[in-house]
Design a protein around this motif. Structure first.
Motif, PDB file in Angstrom:
ATOM      1  N   ALA A  64      34.229  42.228  48.815  1.00 43.83           N
ATOM      2  CA  ALA A  64      34.042  41.688  50.153  1.00 43.83           C
ATOM      3  C   ALA A  64      34.115  40.164  50.174  1.00 43.83           C
ATOM      4  N   ASN A  65      34.063  39.581  48.968  1.00 45.99           N
ATOM      5  CA  ASN A  65      34.096  38.123  48.865  1.00 45.99           C
ATOM      6  C   ASN A  65      35.302  37.652  48.056  1.00 45.99           C
ATOM      7  N   SER A  66      36.453  38.242  48.374  1.00 43.19           N
ATOM      8  CA  SER A  66      37.774  37.812  47.910  1.00 43.19           C
ATOM      9  C   SER A  66      38.248  38.385  46.580  1.00 43.19           C
ATOM     10  N   ALA A  67      37.402  39.112  45.827  1.00 44.14           N
ATOM     11  CA  ALA A  67      37.886  39.669  44.568  1.00 44.14           C
ATOM     12  C   ALA A  67      38.994  40.683  44.794  1.00 44.14           C
ATOM     13  N   ALA A  68      39.088  41.226  46.006  1.00 41.93           N
ATOM     14  CA  ALA A  68      40.137  42.199  46.294  1.00 41.93           C
ATOM     15  C   ALA A  68      41.520  41.606  46.092  1.00 41.93           C
ATOM     16  N   ALA A  69      41.643  40.286  46.179  1.00 43.50           N
ATOM     17  CA  ALA A  69      42.939  39.645  45.992  1.00 43.50           C
ATOM     18  C   ALA A  69      43.475  39.868  44.588  1.00 43.50           C
ATOM     19  N   THR A  70      42.585  40.099  43.632  1.00 42.65           N
ATOM     20  CA  THR A  70      43.036  40.288  42.262  1.00 42.65           C
ATOM     21  C   THR A  70      43.714  41.641  42.074  1.00 42.65           C
ATOM     22  N   ARG A  71      43.654  42.509  43.063  1.00 47.64           N
ATOM     23  CA  ARG A  71      44.318  43.807  42.960  1.00 47.64           C
ATOM     24  C   ARG A  71      45.831  43.694  43.169  1.00 47.64           C
ATOM     25  N   THR A  72      46.325  42.510  43.491  1.00 46.23           N
ATOM     26  CA  THR A  72      47.729  42.406  43.869  1.00 46.23           C
ATOM     27  C   THR A  72      48.642  41.870  42.774  1.00 46.23           C
ATOM     28  N   SER A  73      48.101  41.293  41.717  1.00 45.08           N
ATOM     29  CA  SER A  73      48.945  40.688  40.689  1.00 45.08           C
ATOM     30  C   SER A  73      49.115  41.628  39.500  1.00 45.08           C
ATOM     31  N   ASN A  74      50.323  41.667  38.945  1.00 45.82           N
ATOM     32  CA  ASN A  74      50.605  42.540  37.814  1.00 45.82           C
ATOM     33  C   ASN A  74      49.997  42.013  36.520  1.00 45.82           C
ATOM     34  N   LEU A  75      49.890  42.914  35.555  1.00 49.22           N
ATOM     35  CA  LEU A  75      49.387  42.555  34.238  1.00 49.22           C
ATOM     36  C   LEU A  75      50.483  41.862  33.444  1.00 49.22           C
ATOM     37  N   ARG A  76      50.068  41.037  32.493  1.00 51.56           N
ATOM     38  CA  ARG A  76      51.025  40.374  31.617  1.00 51.56           C
ATOM     39  C   ARG A  76      50.533  40.450  30.176  1.00 51.56           C
ATOM     40  N   TYR A  77      51.469  40.393  29.246  1.00 48.49           N
ATOM     41  CA  TYR A  77      51.135  40.586  27.835  1.00 48.49           C
ATOM     42  C   TYR A  77      50.528  39.319  27.245  1.00 48.49           C
ATOM     43  N   GLY A  78      49.442  39.491  26.474  1.00 45.84           N
ATOM     44  CA  GLY A  78      48.706  38.360  25.930  1.00 45.84           C
ATOM     45  C   GLY A  78      49.161  37.858  24.583  1.00 45.84           C
ATOM     46  N   GLY A  79      50.147  38.510  23.972  1.00 42.72           N
ATOM     47  CA  GLY A  79      50.683  38.016  22.715  1.00 42.72           C
ATOM     48  C   GLY A  79      50.061  38.596  21.459  1.00 42.72           C
ATOM     49  N   GLY A  80      49.009  39.396  21.613  1.00 38.99           N
ATOM     50  CA  GLY A  80      48.384  40.033  20.462  1.00 38.99           C
ATOM     51  C   GLY A  80      47.331  39.170  19.791  1.00 38.99           C
ATOM     52  N   VAL A  81      46.382  39.816  19.144  1.00 40.50           N
ATOM     53  CA  VAL A  81      45.376  39.172  18.305  1.00 40.50           C
ATOM     54  C   VAL A  81      45.422  39.861  16.949  1.00 40.50           C
ATOM     55  N   ASP A  82      45.621  39.097  15.897  1.00 36.92           N
ATOM     56  CA  ASP A  82      45.834  39.662  14.559  1.00 36.92           C
ATOM     57  C   ASP A  82      47.024  40.613  14.549  1.00 36.92           C
ATOM     58  N   GLY A  83      48.003  40.326  15.389  1.00 40.82           N
ATOM     59  CA  GLY A  83      49.187  41.164  15.453  1.00 40.82           C
ATOM     60  C   GLY A  83      48.997  42.451  16.229  1.00 40.82           C
TER      61      GLY A  83
END
Length: 367
Positions: A64-83
């Motif tokens: 109700a306080n704007s977090a709903a906006a985060t439902r609109t962007s796609n995920l992206r790859y973080g590059g891995g940790v320890d491969g």
């Protein structure tokens, strides 16, 4: 992952005053204020709580306080940790019932471990869930298989040659252990939970990095305990996941002689009632364990797509695939609903699909 995004991976706060919290010790009811992905409250940063499931009330307040906006962007790859970015082989889940408080173990007619210190029956339900994944041609797990590793950091899609998240063909449950060697801590630290997962790896004979590459350890704490502050005045959350090498864990990173260990902190969910999903999909007794399967499924989905956080898939705010669809409502293409596995019907939540830029409860399995 940026410090801001990592700090965003935090749980809900209560709405009580600091004085009331000190006097109460434990909150009797969930808060209406959220400290979770996309928001931060001073002095309450807990960057290790990846994929944290906030209480239902906290999520509603945040949305109700704007977090709903985060439902609109796609995920992206973080590059891995320890491969390691995602679980690339068939996912394996080892369930650990931590602590003598679980009581005496037995076996039911279907071969599931039962426990006398399990008033809600969470133990059998969890085993049914993990054993049912990848059966009955279910495509809830298919949503996760679109994600991969071996692509550029920041990529939002996977090529045909990338190593995709594996499908749990025939079930993901790989083992069950009742560790009743001692009582589980009343308020376990992140380091203690990680060390229990490492202990479980040794118990199951997974003593090499290769043996743990596609594995997650689900550390289940008994009723009445508060792992990492679960169900206390400073911790209205339902579960989270991480890996042993995270230096921000309370108590510090946990040293593993068996390679990287992915684990989840899964408290006794029904201790939080409707705040953690009881009767979210089904009414009456049929919905008593709705939250158990929704929350445990949430963490499973995020572990296979972000095994060593945050080297896998997150959005620009730090949300993982299940975070973006938590407490989104019931029914439709991406809301929570019953999903049929060979082991029964389970209340499950949808997870984010880059393929449609939205939440899905079902997606074709990517080979």
């Amino acid at each position: 992952m940026s410090p801001t995004s990592r700090r965003a991976r935090v749980r809900a706060l209560t709405g009580l005053s600091a004085l009331a919290l000190a006097a109460a010790g434990f909150a009797a009811a969930p808060a209406a204020q959220a400290d979770q992905p996309g928001s931060e409250f001073a002095g309450q940063s807990h960057p290790y709580r990846h994929g944290v499931v906030p209480t239902k009330e906290s999520a509603e307040h945040a949305n109700a306080n704007s977090a709903a906006a985060t439902r609109t962007s796609n995920l992206r790859y973080g590059g891995g940790v320890d491969g390691i970015g995602v679980t690339t082989g068939a996912p394996k889940v080892y369930v650990v019932f931590w602590g003598s408080q679980w009581g005496t173990a037995g076996t039911d007619a279907n071969g599931y471990t039962t426990l006398t210190g399990d008033p809600s029956g969470e133990a059998v339900r969890a085993q049914q869930l993990y054993k049912g994944l990848g059966t009955n041609n279910e495509t809830w797990s298919g949503v996760m298989t679109q994600y991969c590793q071996g692509v550029a950091t920041g990529a939002t899609s996977c090529g045909s040659t990338a190593a995709h998240v594996g499908y749990p063909t025939g079930g993901a449950l790989a083992g069950v252990w009742v560790d009743n060697s001692a009582a589980a801590p009343g308020q376990a630290t992140g380091n203690q939970i990680a060390n229990e997962a490492i202990k479980a790896a040794g118990h199951f004979g997974n003593t090499t990095s290769a043996a743990n590459r596609n594995v997650q350890y689900v550390v289940l704490s008994p009723t009445g305990t508060h792992p990492d502050g679960f169900n206390t005045s400073s911790g209205n959350f339902c579960a989270w996941h991480d890996w042993n090498g995270d230096t921000t864990l309370t108590g510090g990173a946990a040293t593993s002689p068996y390679g990287d260990i992915a684990f989840s902190n899964d408290p006794y969910v029904t201790d939080m009632g409707t705040s953690c999903g009881q009767n979210y999909v089904n009414s009456g007794n049929a919905g008593l364990l709705d939250g158990v399967t929704m929350v445990f499924g949430h963490e499973y989905a995020e572990t296979v797509t972000d095994q060593n956080p945050a080297g896998g898939w997150t959005d620009s705010t730090g949300y993982e695939n299940a975070d973006k669809c938590a407490w989104k409502g019931v029914g439709g293409t991406g809301g929570s609903q019953n999903v049929a596995f060979a082991t029964g019907s389970f209340a499950m939540q949808g997870t984010w699909s880059n393929a449609v830029s939205g939440c899905q409860i079902s997606h074709a399995i990517v080979p």
